[in-house]
Design a protein around this motif. Structure first.
Motif: not given
Lengths: 274, 213
Positions: B165-177
């Protein structure tokens, strides 16, 4: 029954939220804190700075940000004092001086050899918003009107003889809840002067800050209370952020539970109506 | 002349400020920029006084006409003018114990309280708004789930220590966001530049009073 699940009174949600947060704060179970790469990057960057570096702490927040930002500030000051860093604090927010005093008040007692005026100075709040930053580049003493938050003459503080302008900072660390914040520092100070910038921000600001982290304008970001808790874990001194993570976890869990229930209720009543 | 002079001042001052930011090292421009920054501080202080007058006019009328919520308006004016006069004539500065009490024991806790109440509103709003009424709403819900579990240790605890979950949240923040935020920020900056140019060139004259005709 499904109607009730789909339309729970908000007062019920508020009451359960208070209960869950209070229970988690009173009886913490100590969930494991695993530092994220972003927080490790911030820790490593500061750790790699030479001993005795002068660090500017921009306290760009008010009491609303205390829970998320003060733990990060205290953990960084602990790490910095171990490396003999000198800290100069100030801010464009009215409570900047009080926030700096709050951050140092606990840590100062752990380092009795560190003295005010020699190892750290709290210039405090100075008015003008972002116009203050260009003034600090020219002359800190003039921009601060010659006095610190404790009403001392800046010229009487030994540390200030080494810190004439913000250009003398080896590293800038800012703690922000909004504007003025990182964009003003990047525009006026860290961008033109090429001084590294590290930020600790409240969780709601993180999405807006990420482009600056990606572009390298912010070297590392300590994100919200989770980031502060991770930093406390890295520094090895558990503090209020680690204690607060249980409460935040359970409050998130409760919101998620209500989101699931709300959807179940919504679909059940929708099919009935159909 | 009533309009031409202010427009000329606005144009010249804006031009000096813009040029001084792009061409550093020119003594005259640097001096002018410093001077303008000092003037800005004075104007900033005057704006506070104008704000007080404006608030007093709006809320004073509401109290005088006893419109709905007039008691809140009266309370606002009492607090605003109370703090103002007491600070100037009694406390005479921010080092006075009374001023410190008012600021640290009243304003500061209220500031923290207002911010803290957000958690309740967010909880209630999330419950009501995250309903899967469409595919977009479904995506929003899934992303909210990942973010909320990824930003607290609960996510890892539910997965037995796995940081998915942390890895996915980090990816969401860094890329699409980041992609979305960058677009918004560039758009807002371009909008700001366009508005500044309109004011500088005298197309937008609202600040002079009247309708800009």
């Amino acid at each position: 029954m499904w109607e009730k699940i789909a339309n729970v009174d908000r007062r019920v949600i508020y009451a359960l939220m208070i209960l869950v947060i209070a229970l988690a704060l009173l009886n913490p179970i100590g969930m494991a804190i695993v530092p994220s790469q972003a927080t490790i990057d911030a820790y490593n960057y500061i750790e790699a700075m030479p001993n005795g570096s002068i660090v500017w702490l921009g306290m760009e927040f008010s009491s609303g940000g205390v829970t998320e930002l003060i733990p990060a500030a205290q953990a960084i000051i602990r790490q910095g004092f171990k490396k003999d860093f000198k800290f100069v604090c100030a801010g464009m927010w009215q409570q900047a001086g009080d926030m700096a005093e709050m951050a140092f008040s606990i840590v100062e007692k752990e380092f009795p050899d560190k003295q005010y005026g020699v190892d750290w100075v709290n210039i405090g709040y100075k008015p003008g918003g972002e116009v203050l930053l260009p003034a600090l580049i020219n002359d800190v003493n003039e921009a601060a009107k010659g006095i610190d938050h404790r009403q001392n003459q800046l010229s009487s503080l030994p540390l200030m003889s080494q810190f004439k302008t913000i250009k003398d900072a080896d590293l800038i660390i800012i703690f922000c809840t909004g504007t003025p914040g990182e964009q003003q520092y990047i525009k006026h100070v860290t961008g033109p002067l090429n001084i590294p910038l590290i930020e600790s921000a409240i969780s709601v600001s993180v999405p807006g800050i990420m482009p600056f982290v990606q572009s390298g304008q912010i070297k590392a970001l300590i994100a919200g209370m989770k980031g502060a808790a991770e930093y406390e874990a890295l520094v090895g001194v558990p503090g209020p952020a680690m204690a607060g993570m249980d409460a935040q976890s359970f409050s998130h869990g409760l919101i998620l539970l209500f989101m699931i229930l709300g959807n179940i209720g919504y679909y059940a009543t929708r099919n009935k109506k159909g | 002349m009533k309009k031409e002079v202010p427009l000329a001042i606005c144009f010249i001052v804006a031009l000096i400020y813009i040029v001084s930011n792009y061409f550093t090292g020119v003594e005259f421009l640097a001096t002018m920029k410093d001077l303008l920054d000092k003037w800005y501080l004075s104007v900033d202080a005057i704006v506070v006084a104008i704000g007080m007058v404006n608030l007093a006019q709006i809320h004073g009328r509401r109290v005088a006409n006893k419109r709905e919520g007039w008691l809140f308006s009266l309370w606002l004016m009492l607090c605003m003018f109370g703090m103002f006069f007491v600070s100037i004539f009694w406390f005479k500065g921010t080092t006075h114990v009374g001023w410190n009490f008012m600021y640290k024991m009243i304003i500061s806790p209220m500031n923290a309280t207002v911010y803290s109440t957000l958690v309740f509103y967010i909880g209630s709003a999330a419950y009501r708004s995250f309903r899967i009424r469409s595919m977009e709403a479904g995506i929003l819900l899934v992303v909210a789930f990942i973010m909320m579990l990824g930003r607290v240790p609960l996510g890892a605890m539910l997965l037995g220590g796995n940081q998915a979950f942390a890895t996915a949240a980090d990816w969401l923040l860094r890329v699409p966001n980041s992609a979305g935020m960058r677009g918004i920020q560039i758009g807002a900056a371009l909008g700001g530049i366009a508005t500044a140019l309109r004011i500088m060139l005298g197309i937008e004259r609202g600040y002079l009073g009247g309708t800009g005709e």
